[in-house]
Design a protein around this motif. Structure first.
Motif, PDB file in Angstrom:
ATOM      1  N   LEU A 171       0.824  -1.311   0.023  1.00 55.05           N
ATOM      2  CA  LEU A 171       0.071   0.102   0.061  1.00 55.05           C
ATOM      3  C   LEU A 171       1.011   1.421  -0.060  1.00 55.05           C
ATOM      4  N   VAL A 172       1.911   1.252   0.893  1.00 57.13           N
ATOM      5  CA  VAL A 172       2.637   2.223   0.875  1.00 57.13           C
ATOM      6  C   VAL A 172       3.588   2.694  -0.312  1.00 57.13           C
ATOM      7  N   THR A 173       3.976   1.651  -0.902  1.00 58.28           N
ATOM      8  CA  THR A 173       4.903   1.743  -2.065  1.00 58.28           C
ATOM      9  C   THR A 173       4.071   2.332  -3.262  1.00 58.28           C
ATOM     10  N   GLY A 174       2.743   1.622  -3.149  1.00 59.61           N
ATOM     11  CA  GLY A 174       1.618   2.107  -4.388  1.00 59.61           C
ATOM     12  C   GLY A 174       1.382   3.437  -4.346  1.00 59.61           C
ATOM     13  N   VAL A 175       1.207   4.113  -3.058  1.00 59.48           N
ATOM     14  CA  VAL A 175       0.714   5.258  -2.800  1.00 59.48           C
ATOM     15  C   VAL A 175       1.941   6.127  -3.074  1.00 59.48           C
ATOM     16  N   ALA A 176       3.065   5.785  -2.708  1.00 56.42           N
ATOM     17  CA  ALA A 176       4.556   6.553  -2.880  1.00 56.42           C
ATOM     18  C   ALA A 176       4.600   6.863  -4.475  1.00 56.42           C
ATOM     19  N   GLY A 177       4.180   5.708  -5.136  1.00 58.74           N
ATOM     20  CA  GLY A 177       4.491   5.598  -6.712  1.00 58.74           C
ATOM     21  C   GLY A 177       3.523   6.652  -7.507  1.00 58.74           C
ATOM     22  N   SER A 178       2.583   6.895  -6.934  1.00 59.24           N
ATOM     23  CA  SER A 178       2.014   8.009  -7.815  1.00 59.24           C
ATOM     24  C   SER A 178       2.307   9.321  -7.343  1.00 59.24           C
ATOM     25  N   SER A 179       3.184   9.507  -6.671  1.00 57.74           N
ATOM     26  CA  SER A 179       4.061  10.958  -6.208  1.00 57.74           C
ATOM     27  C   SER A 179       3.173  11.599  -5.381  1.00 57.74           C
ATOM     28  N   ALA A 180       2.441  10.900  -4.548  1.00 63.19           N
ATOM     29  CA  ALA A 180       1.760  11.424  -3.146  1.00 63.19           C
ATOM     30  C   ALA A 180       2.576  12.047  -2.225  1.00 63.19           C
ATOM     31  N   SER A 181       2.041  12.918  -1.422  1.00 66.21           N
ATOM     32  CA  SER A 181       2.723  13.557  -0.447  1.00 66.21           C
ATOM     33  C   SER A 181       3.133  12.605   0.929  1.00 66.21           C
ATOM     34  N   SER A 182       4.051  12.953   1.636  1.00 65.55           N
ATOM     35  CA  SER A 182       4.474  12.285   2.754  1.00 65.55           C
ATOM     36  C   SER A 182       3.180  11.996   3.632  1.00 65.55           C
ATOM     37  N   ARG A 183       2.469  12.986   3.764  1.00 65.95           N
ATOM     38  CA  ARG A 183       1.195  13.259   4.701  1.00 65.95           C
ATOM     39  C   ARG A 183       0.278  12.124   4.208  1.00 65.95           C
ATOM     40  N   THR A 184      -0.073  12.093   2.864  1.00 63.60           N
ATOM     41  CA  THR A 184      -0.906  11.063   2.184  1.00 63.60           C
ATOM     42  C   THR A 184      -0.335   9.764   2.535  1.00 63.60           C
ATOM     43  N   ILE A 185       0.804   9.675   2.265  1.00 63.81           N
ATOM     44  CA  ILE A 185       1.429   8.246   2.521  1.00 63.81           C
ATOM     45  C   ILE A 185       1.257   7.729   3.886  1.00 63.81           C
ATOM     46  N   VAL A 186       1.454   8.553   4.952  1.00 66.90           N
ATOM     47  CA  VAL A 186       1.234   8.026   6.343  1.00 66.90           C
ATOM     48  C   VAL A 186      -0.276   7.836   6.716  1.00 66.90           C
ATOM     49  N   ILE A 187      -1.236   8.709   6.288  1.00 66.62           N
ATOM     50  CA  ILE A 187      -2.726   8.526   6.231  1.00 66.62           C
ATOM     51  C   ILE A 187      -3.076   7.280   5.641  1.00 66.62           C
ATOM     52  N   SER A 188      -2.420   6.909   4.346  1.00 65.53           N
ATOM     53  CA  SER A 188      -2.945   5.816   3.794  1.00 65.53           C
ATOM     54  C   SER A 188      -2.483   4.687   4.345  1.00 65.53           C
ATOM     55  N   GLY A 189      -1.204   4.705   5.185  1.00 63.61           N
ATOM     56  CA  GLY A 189      -0.435   3.473   5.842  1.00 63.61           C
ATOM     57  C   GLY A 189      -1.217   3.276   7.107  1.00 63.61           C
ATOM     58  N   LEU A 190      -1.662   4.168   7.808  1.00 65.22           N
ATOM     59  CA  LEU A 190      -2.425   4.089   9.118  1.00 65.22           C
ATOM     60  C   LEU A 190      -3.491   3.579   8.797  1.00 65.22           C
ATOM     61  N   ALA A 191      -4.333   4.135   7.933  1.00 66.65           N
ATOM     62  CA  ALA A 191      -5.539   3.419   7.543  1.00 66.65           C
ATOM     63  C   ALA A 191      -5.637   2.118   7.106  1.00 66.65           C
ATOM     64  N   GLY A 192      -4.611   1.553   6.283  1.00 69.48           N
ATOM     65  CA  GLY A 192      -4.221   0.168   5.908  1.00 69.48           C
ATOM     66  C   GLY A 192      -3.867  -0.507   7.307  1.00 69.48           C
ATOM     67  N   LEU A 193      -3.291  -0.169   8.053  1.00 65.95           N
ATOM     68  CA  LEU A 193      -3.115  -0.736   9.170  1.00 65.95           C
ATOM     69  C   LEU A 193      -4.245  -1.149  10.256  1.00 65.95           C
ATOM     70  N   VAL A 194      -5.108   0.023  10.350  1.00 66.95           N
ATOM     71  CA  VAL A 194      -6.353  -0.203  11.139  1.00 66.95           C
ATOM     72  C   VAL A 194      -7.374  -1.263  10.666  1.00 66.95           C
ATOM     73  N   ALA A 195      -7.408  -0.872   9.098  1.00 68.96           N
ATOM     74  CA  ALA A 195      -8.687  -1.737   8.687  1.00 68.96           C
ATOM     75  C   ALA A 195      -8.330  -3.087   8.482  1.00 68.96           C
ATOM     76  N   GLY A 196      -6.831  -3.564   8.050  1.00 63.66           N
ATOM     77  CA  GLY A 196      -6.153  -4.945   7.868  1.00 63.66           C
ATOM     78  C   GLY A 196      -6.308  -5.251   9.261  1.00 63.66           C
ATOM     79  N   ALA A 197      -5.735  -5.003  10.193  1.00 70.78           N
ATOM     80  CA  ALA A 197      -5.832  -5.689  11.532  1.00 70.78           C
ATOM     81  C   ALA A 197      -7.307  -5.725  12.071  1.00 70.78           C
ATOM     82  N   PHE A 198      -8.418  -5.185  11.997  1.00 70.76           N
ATOM     83  CA  PHE A 198      -9.635  -5.393  12.364  1.00 70.76           C
ATOM     84  C   PHE A 198     -10.189  -6.493  11.125  1.00 70.76           C
TER      85      PHE A 198
END
Length: 249
Positions: free
Chosen positions: A51-78
């Motif tokens: 997820l993080v590499t995919g978002v980073a590959g789209s040239s997203a900002s670090s803030r977007t990468i962090v939000i995406s990564g944390l969302a993936g963490l929470v959603a995946g864990a649940f």
């Protein structure tokens, strides 16, 4: 001719006959707690690294990468916790239903069940008379009889059924730990994707090496294999992120 009584002259010590059959231990072939915990962490690592590499590959900002990564963490864990709970609970309920069927048969047809258990032991090479005697002794205690039939017919231990809650909590925690690694460098102020990739791949290598404890593979082989799989997933998702970023842009 006198017998040599020197200690060790006949291959034995003063402490008595030597036991050439040394004590030994086996790997935990069932995996115990180690296997689901490590595999949960690897799931978190691979999925969130992708997820993080995919978002980073789209040239997203670090803030977007962090939000995406944390969302993936929470959603995946649940998701992992809910899936494990449902899976283990369903399996446990099925086993308990089958145990109730066996318990009822033991009450209604004790002689038939006795012969059935004896036949199982005979099929494994036990002499018929001894097989019947073992089965008879086990049937003297209803709970031991149920346990023996469950082991032989269902392949389960009724006294050691898995806990849905333990499975859910362990999956939630292990997935969360694994999924946190690709996001951690960004949370600490990093702006380059390489920090996240290196940390995540190191975690995958460590998990693979730990998994070798429940397999016959060498630790380095298991570690490198998991690292390669994680790297492949990261490369594919990064490429897709670049492609989608260009298309959307």
């Amino acid at each position: 001719m006198e017998k040599d009584t020197t200690p060790g002259a006949d291959g034995q010590s003063d402490e008595g006959p030597r036991n050439d059959h040394a004590d030994h231990t086996h790997r935990d072939v069932s995996g115990g707690w180690l296997r689901p915990t490590v595999f949960g962490a690897m799931d978190g690592l691979v999925s969130n690294l992708g997820l993080v590499t995919g978002v980073a590959g789209s040239s997203a900002s670090s803030r977007t990468i962090v939000i995406s990564g944390l969302a993936g963490l929470v959603a995946g864990a649940f998701s992992m916790a809910a899936g494990e709970y449902t899976s283990v609970a369903s399996q446990r309920e099925l086993v308990q239903a089958e145990l109730e069927v066996e318990r009822r048969e033991l009450r209604r047809h004790p002689e038939d069940e006795l012969e059935e258990l004896a036949e199982v032991y005979q099929s494994r090479g036990v002499e018929p008379r001894l097989a019947m005697e073992v089965a008879r002794q086990l049937h003297e205690d209803p709970e031991k009889a149920l346990e023996a039939h469950a082991r032989e017919e269902l392949g389960v231990d009724p006294t050691d059924l898995p806990s849905p809650t333990v499975a859910a909590v362990s999956s939630f925690l292990s997935f969360s730990v694994g999924a946190a690694l690709p996001v951690l460098p960004y949370l600490l102020g990093a702006t380059s994707l390489w920090y996240a990739v290196v940390l995540a791949l190191a975690g995958l290598f460590a998990c693979g090496a730990i998994v070798a404890r429940v397999t016959a593979r060498k630790w380095w082989f298991s570690g490198l294999r998991q690292l390669a799989l994680g790297a492949a997933a990261a490369a594919v998702t990064y490429g897709l992120g670049v492609a989608f970023g260009v298309a959307v842009g």
